[in-house]
Design a protein around this motif. Structure first.
Motif, PDB file in Angstrom:
ATOM      1  N   LEU A  35       0.761  -1.105   0.137  1.00 23.02           N
ATOM      2  CA  LEU A  35       0.141   0.117  -0.096  1.00 23.02           C
ATOM      3  C   LEU A  35       0.935   1.243  -0.205  1.00 23.02           C
ATOM      4  CD1 LEU A  35      -2.804  -1.015   2.484  1.00 23.02           C
ATOM      5  CD2 LEU A  35      -2.817  -1.069  -0.007  1.00 23.02           C
ATOM      6  N   THR A  36       1.882   1.183   0.616  1.00 22.27           N
ATOM      7  CA  THR A  36       2.959   2.383   0.635  1.00 22.27           C
ATOM      8  C   THR A  36       3.136   2.632  -0.731  1.00 22.27           C
ATOM      9  OG1 THR A  36       3.636   1.979   2.948  1.00 22.27           O
ATOM     10  CG2 THR A  36       5.132   3.249   1.466  1.00 22.27           C
ATOM     11  N   ALA A  37       3.630   1.433  -1.339  1.00 24.78           N
ATOM     12  CA  ALA A  37       4.204   1.634  -2.713  1.00 24.78           C
ATOM     13  C   ALA A  37       2.983   2.204  -3.694  1.00 24.78           C
ATOM     14  CB  ALA A  37       4.672   0.359  -3.392  1.00 24.78           C
ATOM     15  N   ALA A  38       1.824   1.805  -3.444  1.00 23.80           N
ATOM     16  CA  ALA A  38       0.683   2.298  -4.219  1.00 23.80           C
ATOM     17  C   ALA A  38       0.724   3.848  -4.055  1.00 23.80           C
ATOM     18  CB  ALA A  38      -0.690   1.538  -3.931  1.00 23.80           C
ATOM     19  N   VAL A  39       0.755   4.271  -2.740  1.00 31.59           N
ATOM     20  CA  VAL A  39       0.903   5.758  -2.587  1.00 31.59           C
ATOM     21  C   VAL A  39       1.812   6.662  -3.170  1.00 31.59           C
ATOM     22  CG1 VAL A  39       0.953   7.357  -0.696  1.00 31.59           C
ATOM     23  CG2 VAL A  39      -0.573   5.583  -0.280  1.00 31.59           C
ATOM     24  N   ARG A  40       3.016   6.059  -3.072  1.00 35.35           N
ATOM     25  CA  ARG A  40       4.280   6.488  -3.599  1.00 35.35           C
ATOM     26  C   ARG A  40       4.212   6.706  -5.107  1.00 35.35           C
ATOM     27  NH1 ARG A  40       7.694   3.783  -1.130  1.00 35.35           N
ATOM     28  NH2 ARG A  40       7.929   2.020  -2.561  1.00 35.35           N
ATOM     29  N   SER A  41       3.161   5.619  -5.864  1.00 38.14           N
ATOM     30  CA  SER A  41       3.105   5.707  -7.259  1.00 38.14           C
ATOM     31  C   SER A  41       2.057   6.886  -7.617  1.00 38.14           C
ATOM     32  CB  SER A  41       2.717   4.412  -7.795  1.00 38.14           C
ATOM     33  OG  SER A  41       1.727   3.947  -7.431  1.00 38.14           O
ATOM     34  N   GLY A  42       1.233   7.379  -6.582  1.00 34.10           N
ATOM     35  CA  GLY A  42       0.184   8.030  -7.017  1.00 34.10           C
ATOM     36  C   GLY A  42      -1.071   7.524  -7.193  1.00 34.10           C
ATOM     37  N   ARG A  43      -1.080   6.192  -7.065  1.00 33.71           N
ATOM     38  CA  ARG A  43      -2.453   5.485  -7.364  1.00 33.71           C
ATOM     39  C   ARG A  43      -3.518   5.564  -6.489  1.00 33.71           C
ATOM     40  NH1 ARG A  43       1.677   0.957  -9.359  1.00 33.71           N
ATOM     41  NH2 ARG A  43       1.839   1.310 -11.383  1.00 33.71           N
ATOM     42  N   ASP A  44      -3.175   6.208  -5.141  1.00 39.40           N
ATOM     43  CA  ASP A  44      -4.207   6.420  -4.182  1.00 39.40           C
ATOM     44  C   ASP A  44      -5.154   7.262  -4.814  1.00 39.40           C
ATOM     45  OD1 ASP A  44      -1.958   8.270  -3.964  1.00 39.40           O
ATOM     46  OD2 ASP A  44      -2.560   8.404  -1.779  1.00 39.40           O
ATOM     47  N   ALA A  45      -4.671   8.352  -5.697  1.00 35.94           N
ATOM     48  CA  ALA A  45      -5.892   9.302  -6.057  1.00 35.94           C
ATOM     49  C   ALA A  45      -6.672   8.515  -6.855  1.00 35.94           C
ATOM     50  CB  ALA A  45      -4.766  10.064  -7.369  1.00 35.94           C
ATOM     51  N   ALA A  46      -6.556   7.280  -7.463  1.00 33.53           N
ATOM     52  CA  ALA A  46      -7.856   6.677  -8.041  1.00 33.53           C
ATOM     53  C   ALA A  46      -8.759   5.931  -7.111  1.00 33.53           C
ATOM     54  CB  ALA A  46      -7.192   5.716  -9.243  1.00 33.53           C
ATOM     55  N   GLY A  47      -8.244   5.641  -6.001  1.00 29.33           N
ATOM     56  CA  GLY A  47      -9.158   4.871  -5.130  1.00 29.33           C
ATOM     57  C   GLY A  47      -8.572   4.830  -3.599  1.00 29.33           C
ATOM     58  N   ALA A  48      -9.569   4.652  -2.778  1.00 36.03           N
ATOM     59  CA  ALA A  48      -9.194   4.709  -1.372  1.00 36.03           C
ATOM     60  C   ALA A  48      -8.593   3.180  -0.902  1.00 36.03           C
ATOM     61  CB  ALA A  48     -10.576   4.721  -0.511  1.00 36.03           C
ATOM     62  N   LEU A  49      -7.405   3.300  -0.202  1.00 41.47           N
ATOM     63  CA  LEU A  49      -6.762   2.095   0.258  1.00 41.47           C
ATOM     64  C   LEU A  49      -6.917   1.601   1.475  1.00 41.47           C
ATOM     65  CD1 LEU A  49      -3.294   3.194  -1.454  1.00 41.47           C
ATOM     66  CD2 LEU A  49      -4.808   1.716  -2.569  1.00 41.47           C
ATOM     67  N   LEU A  50      -7.165   0.292   1.583  1.00 43.16           N
ATOM     68  CA  LEU A  50      -7.650  -0.306   3.057  1.00 43.16           C
ATOM     69  C   LEU A  50      -6.570  -1.300   3.323  1.00 43.16           C
ATOM     70  CD1 LEU A  50     -11.333  -0.994   2.359  1.00 43.16           C
ATOM     71  CD2 LEU A  50     -10.575   0.899   3.373  1.00 43.16           C
ATOM     72  N   LEU A  51      -5.669  -1.207   4.523  1.00 43.76           N
ATOM     73  CA  LEU A  51      -5.019  -2.205   4.894  1.00 43.76           C
ATOM     74  C   LEU A  51      -6.192  -3.386   5.484  1.00 43.76           C
ATOM     75  CD1 LEU A  51      -2.298  -3.519   5.483  1.00 43.76           C
ATOM     76  CD2 LEU A  51      -2.317  -2.337   7.757  1.00 43.76           C
ATOM     77  N   ALA A  52      -6.328  -4.360   4.766  1.00 47.23           N
ATOM     78  CA  ALA A  52      -7.330  -5.357   5.098  1.00 47.23           C
ATOM     79  C   ALA A  52      -7.193  -6.678   4.674  1.00 47.23           C
ATOM     80  CB  ALA A  52      -8.830  -4.815   4.663  1.00 47.23           C
ATOM     81  N   ASP A  53      -7.646  -7.707   5.269  1.00 46.89           N
ATOM     82  CA  ASP A  53      -7.558  -8.997   4.935  1.00 46.89           C
ATOM     83  C   ASP A  53      -8.780  -9.435   4.149  1.00 46.89           C
ATOM     84  OD1 ASP A  53      -7.457 -12.054   4.690  1.00 46.89           O
ATOM     85  OD2 ASP A  53      -7.316 -12.016   6.795  1.00 46.89           O
ATOM     86  N   VAL A  54      -8.620  -9.731   2.809  1.00 48.71           N
ATOM     87  CA  VAL A  54      -9.755 -10.103   2.115  1.00 48.71           C
ATOM     88  C   VAL A  54     -10.683 -11.205   2.514  1.00 48.71           C
ATOM     89  CG1 VAL A  54      -8.720  -9.091  -0.021  1.00 48.71           C
ATOM     90  CG2 VAL A  54      -8.601 -11.572   0.406  1.00 48.71           C
ATOM     91  N   ALA A  55     -10.003 -12.084   3.606  1.00 49.61           N
ATOM     92  CA  ALA A  55     -10.598 -13.096   3.990  1.00 49.61           C
ATOM     93  C   ALA A  55     -11.948 -12.615   5.107  1.00 49.61           C
ATOM     94  CB  ALA A  55      -9.843 -14.053   4.861  1.00 49.61           C
ATOM     95  N   ARG A  56     -11.705 -11.096   5.333  1.00 48.65           N
ATOM     96  CA  ARG A  56     -12.632 -10.777   6.569  1.00 48.65           C
ATOM     97  C   ARG A  56     -12.741  -9.313   6.242  1.00 48.65           C
ATOM     98  NH1 ARG A  56      -9.350 -13.793   9.299  1.00 48.65           N
ATOM     99  NH2 ARG A  56      -8.171 -12.314  10.126  1.00 48.65           N
ATOM    100  N   LEU A  57     -13.233  -8.841   5.002  1.00 50.61           N
ATOM    101  CA  LEU A  57     -13.291  -7.491   4.900  1.00 50.61           C
ATOM    102  C   LEU A  57     -14.411  -6.565   5.623  1.00 50.61           C
ATOM    103  CD1 LEU A  57     -13.701  -8.304   0.862  1.00 50.61           C
ATOM    104  CD2 LEU A  57     -11.923  -7.056   2.015  1.00 50.61           C
ATOM    105  N   PRO A  58     -14.000  -5.298   5.828  1.00 52.99           N
ATOM    106  CA  PRO A  58     -14.712  -4.425   6.709  1.00 52.99           C
ATOM    107  C   PRO A  58     -15.706  -3.772   5.718  1.00 52.99           C
ATOM    108  CG  PRO A  58     -12.702  -3.315   5.968  1.00 52.99           C
ATOM    109  CD  PRO A  58     -12.339  -4.791   5.432  1.00 52.99           C
ATOM    110  N   LEU A  59     -16.287  -4.456   5.257  1.00 54.35           N
ATOM    111  CA  LEU A  59     -17.553  -4.013   4.359  1.00 54.35           C
ATOM    112  C   LEU A  59     -18.897  -4.805   4.632  1.00 54.35           C
ATOM    113  CD1 LEU A  59     -15.510  -4.159   1.051  1.00 54.35           C
ATOM    114  CD2 LEU A  59     -15.855  -1.982   2.545  1.00 54.35           C
TER     115      LEU A  59
END
Length: 199
Positions: free
Chosen positions: A79-103
């Protein structure tokens, strides 16, 4: 590969900083896979196991400014690399386990998952969790920028009959988790299985 969280985080954590430079030509394959999902403007989509966020820009282009794009990953360094590349501008980033999504249930129209299935600790249960957060009729895209044979060759191994991405394995696995396989492509330059949420 062991499927515990610590191993997954260690594996990807040390590779995050140069992940994009190792695979610099994957962008068009990601964009083409997203295009095949048939997302509409205003749709709500999750990139499950988003890594450095290589799909986020294409997902944002598909759903437009009124759509919702989320990227979830278990590895903070990715996720840090995603932010560094500026891709967080395209979507909200979540530190989350896809086995237990906070949705909440049925809150999404689609899930995009690149290279994810090989890293799921309990594929049937984990695919059911993805189904939980997608509305009936919503889509799932299981993607990889190279096909099974090419990936196996890159990793110095052979394809085995129990490969989860084999159509004969994947179709019943998805069905048991609430998905119906719509299309399946396994070519040298891409793997893409599209499924629809049943119910």
């Amino acid at each position: 590969m062991a499927h515990d969280h610590t191993h997954v985080q260690e594996f990807f954590g040390v590779r995050a900083a140069d992940w994009d430079t190792r695979f610099p030509d994957d962008g068009p394959a990601y964009a083409a896979a997203v295009a095949e999902m048939g997302l509409r403007p205003g749709a709500r989509v999750l990139d499950a196991g988003c890594g450095t966020g290589r799909a986020l820009t294409a997902l944002r282009a598909a759903v437009g400014p009124r759509g919702t794009v989320l990227g979830a990953d278990l590895t903070p360094e990715m996720l840090t690399a995603a932010v560094r590349s500026g891709r967080d501008a395209a979507g909200a980033l979540l530190l989350a386990d896809v086995a237990r999504l906070p949705l909440r249930p049925h809150c999404l129209d689609a899930v995009f998952a690149a290279g994810l299935i090989a890293h799921l600790p309990e594929p049937a249960t984990n695919l059911r969790e993805l189904a939980r957060v997608v509305r009936p009729g919503g889509r799932l895209a299981l993607f990889h920028p190279v096909g099974r044979a090419a990936l196996a060759a890159r990793q110095g191994r052979r394809i085995t009959p129990d490969d989860l991405r084999a159509e004969a394995m994947l179709r019943p696995l998805l069905a048991g988790a609430g998905w119906r396989l719509l299309s399946y492509v396994d070519e040298d330059d891409r793997f893409l299985a599209l499924a629809v949420r049943e119910g």
